[in-house]
Design a protein around this motif. Structure first.
Motif, PDB file in Angstrom:
ATOM      1  N   VAL A   1      -1.778   7.843  14.120  1.00  0.00           N
ATOM      2  CA  VAL A   1      -2.146   7.203  12.857  1.00  0.00           C
ATOM      3  C   VAL A   1      -1.633   5.768  12.735  1.00  0.00           C
ATOM      4  O   VAL A   1      -1.774   5.154  11.669  1.00  0.00           O
TER       5      VAL A   1
ATOM      6  N   ALA B   1      -9.117  15.807   8.855  1.00  0.00           N
ATOM      7  CA  ALA B   1      -7.882  15.418   9.530  1.00  0.00           C
ATOM      8  C   ALA B   1      -7.441  16.428  10.581  1.00  0.00           C
ATOM      9  O   ALA B   1      -6.420  16.222  11.237  1.00  0.00           O
TER      10      ALA B   1
ATOM     11  N   LEU C   1      -6.151  15.334  14.048  1.00  0.00           N
ATOM     12  CA  LEU C   1      -4.864  14.625  14.064  1.00  0.00           C
ATOM     13  C   LEU C   1      -3.704  15.595  14.253  1.00  0.00           C
ATOM     14  O   LEU C   1      -2.628  15.196  14.721  1.00  0.00           O
TER      15      LEU C   1
ATOM     16  N   GLY D   1      -7.484  17.444   1.945  1.00  0.00           N
ATOM     17  CA  GLY D   1      -8.093  16.169   2.311  1.00  0.00           C
ATOM     18  C   GLY D   1      -8.655  15.384   1.142  1.00  0.00           C
ATOM     19  O   GLY D   1      -8.586  14.153   1.111  1.00  0.00           O
TER      20      GLY D   1
ATOM     21  N   TRP E   1      -7.123  11.527   1.402  1.00  0.00           N
ATOM     22  CA  TRP E   1      -7.854  10.529   2.181  1.00  0.00           C
ATOM     23  C   TRP E   1      -8.788   9.739   1.265  1.00  0.00           C
ATOM     24  O   TRP E   1      -9.418  10.307   0.374  1.00  0.00           O
TER      25      TRP E   1
END
Length: 291
Positions: free
Chosen positions: A46, A194, A197, A183, A187
């Motif tokens: 990130v 995500a 990630l 999320g 976000w």
């Protein structure tokens, strides 16, 4: 393009043993050393590659993300986590560092700077509220109800309907399931998935239950700030609905000797990823101004 920009970025990975825990680390880039607390698997994903051309980013596990050989009643206290951070710093031969923490790790960064001031030049806190207390969470909920658009709320409702099944499938990864399903609150693009990630990230749930559920609920960040001389950068996302909104910081601002607050307009809970160009510029500019 400069010679540095053309050079391939080097990565050094390894582990440092703390009791039964194998704390992973990944050293990436060149420049001023910045110790990023959290997961050495998640956090490299990130932060931008460009930032690695100006800073040496040291991504290090704390014991909430570290595999363990097994230990009855392991120490998951904040003090132990801070000691582990200092162990990593020492083993890697670092004297002065920029300490950076995102979300709940922002508390770890700030408390490390208070406990080990001789080793900290700057503190960076990203997407962190003043605490997870009931009062601050109430302000967060009011902000969500009054400011979130209907599309966000509908997406959250849909994801919450499947959270129970996701946790039941892998209860040992419920922290990750929660992060992914939230999320819409975390976000700027509320449709962002995500999940990738978090691929390959190990979690020890007892630490998260204790740290996020109790320690960060009861923490008083004003305590000890009178003795903290390192400058502090607080980066917040305007659309962050996971932590208490920026006005809740107002009561704490006078306690800092040197606090810079930057609110990122097109970010939620991860501005270093969502607005990487703007974030990189702001962080590097701030570091340069606080030499």
């Amino acid at each position: 393009m400069s010679h540095l920009e053309q050079m391939p970025l080097t990565i050094e990975r390894g582990t440092i043993q703390s009791g039964s825990f194998s704390l992973g680390y990944s050293i990436e880039g060149a420049g001023t050393p910045v110790l990023v607390i959290g997961s050495a698997v998640y956090y490299p994903r990130v932060f931008s590659q460009d930032l690695r051309r100006s800073l040496k980013l040291i991504f290090a596990d704390h014991r909430g993300f570290a595999p363990s050989s097994g230990e009855e009643n392991p120490d998951y206290s904040l003090e132990r986590v801070l000691a582990d951070i200092d162990l990593v710093r020492s083993r890697l031969g670092l004297d002065k560092i920029v300490i950076l923490g995102h979300s709940g790790h922002g508390y770890m960064a700030l408390e490390y700077a208070k406990a080990y001031p001789q080793h900290v030049s700057h503190v960076v806190m990203l997407a962190t509220g003043p605490s997870h207390s009931a009062a601050h969470m109430a302000v967060l909920e009011r902000s969500w109800q009054e400011a979130a658009c209907p599309e966000r709320k509908a997406r959250l409702d849909a994801d919450m309907a499947t959270l129970g099944a996701a946790i039941a499938a892998t209860p040992e990864r419920r922290f990750i399931a929660y992060c992914v399903k939230m999320g819409a609150r975390s976000w700027f693009d509320h449709t962002f998935d995500a999940g990738p990630l978090w691929d390959g990230v190990h979690v020890n749930m007892p630490l998260f239950d204790f740290m996020w559920g109790e320690v960060f609920r009861d923490i008083d960040i004003a305590k000890g700030l009178d003795k903290l001389n390192a400058p502090v950068f607080l980066g917040l996302g305007r659309f962050d609905y996971l932590v208490a909104p920026s006005p809740t910081w107002d009561a704490y601002r006078p306690h800092f000797h040197d606090l810079t607050v930057r609110i990122f307009d097109k970010s939620s809970h991860t501005p270093q990823f969502e607005e990487s160009d703007v974030f990189d510029s702001e962080l590097l500019g701030w570091l340069s101004s606080r030499q």
